[in-house]
Design a protein around this motif. Structure first.
Motif, short mmCIF file in Angstrom:
data_model
loop_
_atom_site.label_atom_id
_atom_site.label_comp_id
_atom_site.label_asym_id
_atom_site.label_seq_id
_atom_site.Cartn_x
_atom_site.Cartn_y
_atom_site.Cartn_z
N ARG A 182 0.86 -1.19 0.00
CA ARG A 182 0.00 0.00 0.00
C ARG A 182 0.89 1.23 0.00
NH1 ARG A 182 -3.31 -3.53 2.96
NH2 ARG A 182 -1.89 -3.36 4.73
N PHE A 183 0.51 2.19 -0.82
CA PHE A 183 1.18 3.49 -0.80
C PHE A 183 0.16 4.47 -0.23
CE2 PHE A 183 3.12 1.44 -4.66
CZ PHE A 183 4.39 1.26 -4.13
N ASP A 184 0.41 4.99 0.96
CA ASP A 184 -0.56 5.89 1.61
C ASP A 184 -1.97 5.29 1.58
OD1 ASP A 184 1.39 7.77 2.12
OD2 ASP A 184 1.09 8.74 0.17
N GLU A 185 -2.08 4.09 2.04
CA GLU A 185 -3.37 3.38 2.11
C GLU A 185 -3.86 2.87 0.75
OE1 GLU A 185 -4.75 2.64 5.13
OE2 GLU A 185 -2.93 3.65 5.82
N PHE A 186 -3.24 3.32 -0.36
CA PHE A 186 -3.70 2.86 -1.68
C PHE A 186 -3.05 1.50 -2.00
CE2 PHE A 186 -2.82 2.47 -6.26
CZ PHE A 186 -4.12 2.42 -6.73
N PRO A 187 -3.87 0.46 -2.20
CA PRO A 187 -3.28 -0.86 -2.46
C PRO A 187 -2.87 -1.03 -3.92
CG PRO A 187 -5.67 -1.04 -2.30
CD PRO A 187 -5.35 0.42 -2.17
N ALA A 188 -1.61 -0.81 -4.21
CA ALA A 188 -1.12 -0.93 -5.60
C ALA A 188 -1.03 -2.40 -6.00
CB ALA A 188 0.24 -0.26 -5.73
N VAL A 189 -0.71 -3.27 -5.03
CA VAL A 189 -0.72 -4.73 -5.25
C VAL A 189 -1.49 -5.34 -4.08
CG1 VAL A 189 0.73 -6.81 -5.28
CG2 VAL A 189 1.42 -4.80 -6.60
N GLY A 248 -2.10 -6.45 -18.11
CA GLY A 248 -3.05 -5.65 -17.33
C GLY A 248 -3.04 -4.23 -17.83
N ALA A 249 -4.13 -3.54 -17.62
CA ALA A 249 -4.23 -2.15 -18.09
C ALA A 249 -3.25 -1.27 -17.33
CB ALA A 249 -5.67 -1.66 -17.89
N ASN A 250 -3.06 -0.05 -17.79
CA ASN A 250 -2.19 0.90 -17.09
C ASN A 250 -2.64 1.04 -15.64
OD1 ASN A 250 -0.74 1.38 -19.39
ND2 ASN A 250 -1.95 3.18 -19.98
N GLY A 251 -1.66 1.00 -14.75
CA GLY A 251 -1.98 1.18 -13.33
C GLY A 251 -2.48 -0.08 -12.64
N ALA A 252 -2.43 -1.23 -13.32
CA ALA A 252 -2.95 -2.48 -12.74
C ALA A 252 -2.04 -3.03 -11.63
CB ALA A 252 -3.10 -3.54 -13.84
N GLY A 253 -0.81 -2.55 -11.57
CA GLY A 253 0.10 -3.00 -10.51
C GLY A 253 1.22 -3.91 -10.99
N LYS A 254 1.40 -4.03 -12.30
CA LYS A 254 2.39 -4.96 -12.86
C LYS A 254 3.83 -4.58 -12.46
CE LYS A 254 1.09 -3.90 -17.04
NZ LYS A 254 0.10 -2.84 -16.77
N SER A 255 4.19 -3.33 -12.70
CA SER A 255 5.56 -2.91 -12.38
C SER A 255 5.80 -2.97 -10.88
CB SER A 255 5.82 -1.48 -12.86
OG SER A 255 5.67 -1.40 -14.24
N THR A 256 4.78 -2.61 -10.11
CA THR A 256 4.95 -2.65 -8.65
C THR A 256 5.16 -4.09 -8.19
OG1 THR A 256 3.50 -0.72 -8.51
CG2 THR A 256 3.91 -1.91 -6.47
N LEU A 257 4.48 -5.03 -8.85
CA LEU A 257 4.68 -6.45 -8.51
C LEU A 257 6.14 -6.85 -8.77
CD1 LEU A 257 3.59 -9.23 -7.66
CD2 LEU A 257 2.94 -9.61 -10.04
N GLU A 274 4.07 -7.38 -20.32
CA GLU A 274 3.96 -7.02 -21.73
C GLU A 274 2.55 -6.52 -22.03
OE1 GLU A 274 6.55 -6.87 -24.15
OE2 GLU A 274 4.84 -5.80 -24.97
N HIS A 275 2.46 -5.56 -22.94
CA HIS A 275 1.16 -5.02 -23.36
C HIS A 275 0.73 -5.59 -24.70
CE1 HIS A 275 0.31 -1.98 -20.35
NE2 HIS A 275 1.58 -1.66 -20.35
N ASP A 276 1.69 -5.95 -25.52
CA ASP A 276 1.41 -6.32 -26.90
C ASP A 276 0.94 -7.78 -26.97
OD1 ASP A 276 1.58 -7.16 -29.52
OD2 ASP A 276 3.52 -6.22 -29.92
N1 LIG Z 1 5.75 4.78 -5.30
C1 LIG Z 1 4.45 4.92 -5.48
N2 LIG Z 1 3.72 5.77 -4.71
C2 LIG Z 1 2.39 5.91 -4.88
N3 LIG Z 1 1.66 5.25 -5.81
C3 LIG Z 1 2.33 4.41 -6.60
C4 LIG Z 1 3.73 4.21 -6.49
N4 LIG Z 1 4.10 3.28 -7.43
C5 LIG Z 1 2.98 2.96 -8.10
N5 LIG Z 1 1.93 3.61 -7.60
C6 LIG Z 1 0.53 3.49 -8.06
O1 LIG Z 1 0.22 2.11 -8.02
C7 LIG Z 1 -0.60 1.76 -9.13
C8 LIG Z 1 0.03 0.65 -9.91
O2 LIG Z 1 1.15 1.17 -10.61
P1 LIG Z 1 2.08 0.28 -11.54
O3 LIG Z 1 3.12 1.19 -12.11
O4 LIG Z 1 2.55 -0.90 -10.80
O5 LIG Z 1 1.06 -0.16 -12.66
P2 LIG Z 1 1.37 -0.89 -14.04
O6 LIG Z 1 0.38 -1.98 -14.18
O7 LIG Z 1 2.80 -1.25 -14.12
O8 LIG Z 1 1.02 0.27 -15.08
P3 LIG Z 1 1.73 0.66 -16.47
O9 LIG Z 1 1.36 -0.39 -17.44
O10 LIG Z 1 1.14 1.99 -16.78
O11 LIG Z 1 3.22 0.73 -16.20
C9 LIG Z 1 -0.81 3.03 -9.94
O12 LIG Z 1 -2.05 3.60 -9.57
C10 LIG Z 1 0.34 3.91 -9.51
O13 LIG Z 1 0.01 5.27 -9.60
#
Ligand SMILES: Nc1ncnc2c1ncn2[C@@H]1O[C@H](COP(=O)(O)OP(=O)(O)OP(=O)(O)O)[C@@H](O)[C@H]1O
Length: 264
Positions: A27-34, A51-60, A215-217
């Motif tokens: 969680r980032f400031d209570e927001f569950p990114a994963v 997953g769509a943009n912001g789905a949490g892939k990179s954070t995973l 991957e997106h493609d």
């Molecule tokens: N360090 C951070 N602080 C706050 N929010 C974050 C942080 N890193 C990611 N997020 C948020 O977490 C969510 C997931 O982000 P993430 O980059 O993992 O998505 P993604 O699936 O990789 O998207 P994309 O395909 O656009 O790269 C997004 O809403 C993003 O804004």
């Protein structure tokens, strides 16, 4: 043999998972990114995460390589709990990460970059100021050959094409002998020919390595993998073959309005 045939012939995947997560959450400031992600990746598997943009892939991937610490949950490498052991320790355990933007040294040659990556760093920096430079080791030759860079060893990284730069960074990751390779959009921005070569390269790496790719493609995804994990709003929405995923109502619903899945 084309990539499609080879995708169906990757038979070296063993059943035992090399990498597992249990209710992995950040969680980032209570927001569950994963959110509570349970992942099980078999040894030698090539798994794609979409997953769509912001789905949490990179954070995973950030969680898996230790760049980000989880708020809850666990990460297991075979029978070892590697949660919270730190990025360097995770890298030493055999997890290598390649980012979307290459971080190669542009003023160095391909060989020098490989030498930096394979812990010959001190000698290389020292030798940059000397007349006599070390030649390539057998391992550096093997890695360069595998990534199609053998003929470019003496070229500066700044002279390489976008695709070659991506392969150089992958070669640098391979120099560290990772068991698991994490890749963020490895074919982004590549030409069709470079994308083909990258698909071949990933299929070649799978089996000997476990490869996890964001991957997106979807055309590229269909060519390289059997099992796809779909993320949506931080959680795993579905897992299955490309065909199963493309016909999954929850996935279709989540992608509604997005061109990524339907137009690929
Ligand atoms: N360090 C951070 N602080 C706050 N929010 C974050 C942080 N890193 C990611 N997020 C948020 O977490 C969510 C997931 O982000 P993430 O980059 O993992 O998505 P993604 O699936 O990789 O998207 P994309 O395909 O656009 O790269 C997004 O809403 C993003 O804004």
């Amino acid at each position: 043999m084309n990539a499609v045939h080879r995708a169906s012939q990757v038979a070296t995947v063993s059943a035992a998972p090399i990498l597992r997560t249990q209710k992995l959450t950040v969680r980032f400031d209570e927001f569950p990114a994963v959110r509570e992600v349970d992942l099980s990746i078999a040894d030698g598997e090539l798994r794609v995460i979409i997953g769509a943009n912001g789905a949490g892939k990179s954070t995973l991937l950030d969680l898996l390589c230790g760049k980000t610490l989880p708020s809850e949950g666990e990460i297991w490498l075979r029978d070892r709990n590697i949660t919270g052991i730190g990025e360097a320790a995770i890298a030493r355990s055999g997890v290598g990460r390649k980012f979307q933007t290459p971080t190669v040294f542009k003023d160095m040659t391909v060989l020098e970059n490989l030498q930096v990556a394979s812990n010959r760093r001190v000698r290389v920096f020292q030798n940059l100021f000397d007349r006599v430079k070390p030649g390539p080791s057998d391992k550096e030759i093997a890695v360069a050959e595998r990534t199609g860079l053998l003929g470019s060893m003496k070229r500066r990284a700044s002279e390489l094409s976008h695709g070659q730069l991506q392969w150089l960074e992958l070669a640098m990751v391979l120099s560290q002998d990772p068991k698991i390779i994490l890749l963020d959009e490895p074919a982004a921005g590549m030409t069709a020919a470079e994308t083909d070569k990258t698909a071949e390269l990933l299929l070649d790496l799978a089996g000997g390595h476990t490869v996890l790719v964001i991957e997106h493609d979807m055309a590229f995804v269909r060519r390289i993998c059997r099992t796809i994990t779909v993320m949506h709003q931080g959680a795993v929405l579905a897992e299955g073959t490309a065909e199963e995923i493309e016909h999954n109502p929850a996935v279709i619903e989540a992608y509604l309005g997005s061109a990524t899945l339907s137009h690929a």
